[in-house]
Design an enzyme around this catalytic site. Sequence first.
Site, short mmCIF file in Angstrom:
data_model
loop_
_atom_site.label_atom_id
_atom_site.label_comp_id
_atom_site.label_asym_id
_atom_site.label_seq_id
_atom_site.Cartn_x
_atom_site.Cartn_y
_atom_site.Cartn_z
N ASP A 6 0.77 -1.26 0.01
CA ASP A 6 -0.06 -0.07 -0.05
C ASP A 6 0.92 1.13 0.06
O ASP A 6 2.00 1.29 0.35
CB ASP A 6 -0.96 0.15 1.26
CG ASP A 6 -1.86 -1.01 1.25
OD1 ASP A 6 -2.38 -1.42 0.17
OD2 ASP A 6 -2.55 -1.47 2.15
N ASP A 19 -6.88 -1.56 -4.12
CA ASP A 19 -8.14 -1.15 -3.30
C ASP A 19 -9.20 -0.39 -3.95
O ASP A 19 -10.27 -0.29 -3.91
CB ASP A 19 -7.78 -0.77 -2.06
CG ASP A 19 -6.79 -1.81 -1.27
OD1 ASP A 19 -7.04 -2.89 -1.53
OD2 ASP A 19 -5.77 -1.25 -0.61
#
Length: 199
Positions: A158, A172
Amino acid sequence: MAEAERIIGTPDSPETGDAGPEQSDRRAKDAAAAERPRGRRRIAVLFGVAAFAYVLDLVSKMWVVAELEHHPPIEIIGDWLKFEAIRNAGAAFGFGEAFTVIFTVIAAAVIVVIARLARKLYSLPWAIALGLLLGGALGNLTDRIFRSPGVFEGAVVDFIAPKHFAVFNLADSAIVCGGILIVLLSFRGLDPDGTVHKD
């Protein structure tokens, strides 16, 4: 006599409007043939969107691992938005880090369901929505399988870090956008096969 038959018509003549079994079968086959290219176009959109989302996510993560990991965050919009490399063993936005294997199985199941649904897909908006879901699921599943600490337990990369919000990635984002689009389509009564129903 021939002129009378031409005007009145005969039982075997297509001008009577009565279709025999062979003609009905032919019409059904023609209708099915007309539907097939439409279906293929929607499937191509689904896999095209999925491939675009997957490649974009994969390239962004490769850049993050090579250039951003173990380095200070990059400020994009002051303190409000930064690029910061984080390894996430949980679900989207860092939730449920103790259930990595379960999330891996769920992602794989989502991919299988979308692939099966693609056979009945005739709606362009649904193709885009499912393509986003598929691309995002594949992006995070790739991390789960190939990144450390091990197969099916890998931590997802991330890097998008808004202020006062969880760190996430492009996969995401694709999953969330696809999910929102599916909710909107469901509220409007549009089904994946292109039909519209009113409740």
